[in-house]
Structures are given as C-alpha cells and as structure tokens.
Design a protein around this motif. Structure first.
Motif, short mmCIF file in Angstrom:
data_model
loop_
_atom_site.label_atom_id
_atom_site.label_comp_id
_atom_site.label_asym_id
_atom_site.label_seq_id
_atom_site.Cartn_x
_atom_site.Cartn_y
_atom_site.Cartn_z
N LEU A 163 6.21 3.57 4.45
CA LEU A 163 7.37 2.73 4.19
C LEU A 163 7.38 2.25 2.74
N ALA A 164 6.20 1.89 2.23
CA ALA A 164 6.10 1.47 0.84
C ALA A 164 6.48 2.63 -0.09
N GLU A 165 6.02 3.83 0.25
CA GLU A 165 6.36 5.01 -0.56
C GLU A 165 7.87 5.27 -0.55
N PHE A 203 0.96 -3.13 -1.71
CA PHE A 203 2.05 -3.83 -1.02
C PHE A 203 1.43 -4.91 -0.14
N THR A 204 2.02 -6.10 -0.20
CA THR A 204 1.46 -7.27 0.46
C THR A 204 2.54 -8.04 1.21
N ASN A 205 2.12 -9.10 1.92
CA ASN A 205 3.04 -9.96 2.68
C ASN A 205 3.95 -9.13 3.58
N MET A 219 8.29 -6.50 2.70
CA MET A 219 7.00 -6.49 2.00
C MET A 219 7.23 -6.76 0.51
N ASP A 220 6.17 -7.21 -0.15
CA ASP A 220 6.18 -7.35 -1.60
C ASP A 220 5.56 -6.09 -2.19
N LYS A 236 10.59 -7.50 -3.78
CA LYS A 236 10.68 -7.82 -2.35
C LYS A 236 11.64 -6.82 -1.72
N VAL A 237 11.16 -6.02 -0.78
CA VAL A 237 11.99 -4.97 -0.19
C VAL A 237 12.03 -5.15 1.32
N SER A 238 13.07 -4.61 1.93
CA SER A 238 13.23 -4.65 3.38
C SER A 238 13.69 -3.29 3.86
#
Length: 241
Positions: A163-165, A203-205, A219-220, A236-238
C-alpha cells in the motif's frame, strides 16, 4: 490589511472577538423568526499539538456546531422537529444531515418525514450510528466513543508495504504528469522537471478503519528529504481497498 485572526497560533488574539461574538449571539436570539446556525469547518488544528499527537489530530475533527432557535422558529418547526434537534445533540451527524434538514422544509413530500435519510437532523438520528456509516473524508479521524472499527498496524508492516508503494507511485505519477503536461512549447518532456522523484524511507502511524464495504488505511509516508534539506518530507495518505 486584513489579518486571519482564526489562524493565529497562540490563541491570544482570538479573545478579542469574544465580546462582539457574544453580542451577535444575543442580538440574533432576539429575532423571533430567525434561525441561526453557528459552525466551524474543523476543530483546533493550528498548534504543534495537533500535528504531533494522536489526541491533537482527533481534535482537528471536532468542530463547533450549535443553533439559536428563538420561540417563533421553534413554533414553526413544531414539537416533532424540536424534539429531534434536542435528541440529536448526542448523536453523530455531518453537514449533509443539516443540508437534508433545511431542504426538507421546502418539499411537501419531505417536510413531515421522520426518516433521517430524508429530513436529516429534523428527524431522530440512529443511536448506534458510527463513522463507518458516514461518507467522511479519507483522512478524517473518528470521534466516536466506540472505535472497534479502528485497527492499529505496526510501523513498516510487511503486510502493508504494498500500500505504501502504491501511494508513493501515485504521488510520483502526479508529479511527473504535471511536468509532462505543463509547458507545451517544449516538444519533448520527460522526468520530473524542477521536482525530484520521491524515494520512500518508511511509513508510520498506520491505521485501518471500516467505511461501508471498504477498508480505509491511512499512514504517514516518509520520503528522502530533497536536496539541501535534512528532515524527511512526510505525506499523510489514505487508501481505500
């Protein structure tokens, strides 16, 4: 010159508005046939507390909302609507519910409805309503006391790396597409122009919550700082899956 008093970070200048605002409320309450609605578009967000802490981020989504309902307006609204307004003070609602309420007043087929999907806050809203039932912004943080639909995910989780990618790739695509579609006088455009390609670090939070039939993951996203800077850039992404 006009100063944006509401976006002053210490909160000291806002107290200058108190007396005039109180006078406005008193004056509006004296108009028997005028309904006054006071609301903000967000809660307290102009402090470091709102950026750095989970509690502060929740306050951002805790706006002010109240109504001044003089006797003349209350009489026209009727007991049913007034009872619903009183009950809904303890219920979860959005401005969409407020919009439905006011629109129903001008519709003969809706004005006497007791269905909140039709009459909004002029009908009693469900007591078990949660953020999962509402069409909220993806990055909104739920204010419900019951947050069973939230799931905290550990930082840099292998199960969420894809998801982060995906989020990072989407950001890079947007930067590149803006550059390529920009100056039409240049026949060949490629790369990122004056911008730099974002390179992820961590990626955090990471939080998951249900919204209808979907899962919203926020996530951040930390990326390598641009040339000349030392601190990471954080987005900050969703993502909806």
């Amino acid at each position: 010159m006009d100063f944006n008093t509401g976006h002053e970070y210490t909160g000291k200048r806002m107290i200058n508005m108190d007396a005039n605002l109180a006078k406005f409320f008193i004056n509006m309450a004296a108009f028997p046939d005028t309904l006054t609605v006071i609301f903000s578009d967000h809660g307290n967000k102009n402090t470091q507390y709102s950026y750095d802490t989970e509690e502060g981020r929740r306050e951002v989504f805790d706006p002010v909302f109240f109504m001044i309902v003089p006797d003349g307006v209350a009489e026209r609204l009727g007991r049913q609507r007034m009872a619903a307004l009183v009950e809904n003070q303890k219920r979860l609602f959005t401005l969409l519910d407020v919009h439905k309420a006011f629109m129903s007043l001008n519709d003969p087929e809706k004005m006497n409805s007791q269905n909140p999907l039709t009459a909004g806050i002029f009908a009693v809203l469900p007591a078990n309503r949660t953020c999962a039932d509402l069409n909220l912004m993806p990055l909104a943080i739920c204010k419900c006391e019951v947050v069973d639909n939230y799931n905290q995910v550990k930082d840099n989780s292998d199960s969420h790396k894809w998801l982060a990618e995906f989020a990072l790739g989407t950001l890079n695509d947007a930067i590149q597409n803006q550059h390529i579609g920009g100056n039409i006088s240049v026949p060949q455009r490629y790369g990122y122009g004056n911008c730099e390609r974002l390179v992820g670090k961590s990626f955090t939070n990471v939080m998951e919550r249900l919204q209808g039939d979907y899962i919203l993951t926020t996530m951040d996203l930390h990326v390598v700082p641009p040339t000349g800077y030392k601190e990471d850039e954080v987005f900050k992404v969703s993502l909806k899956t």
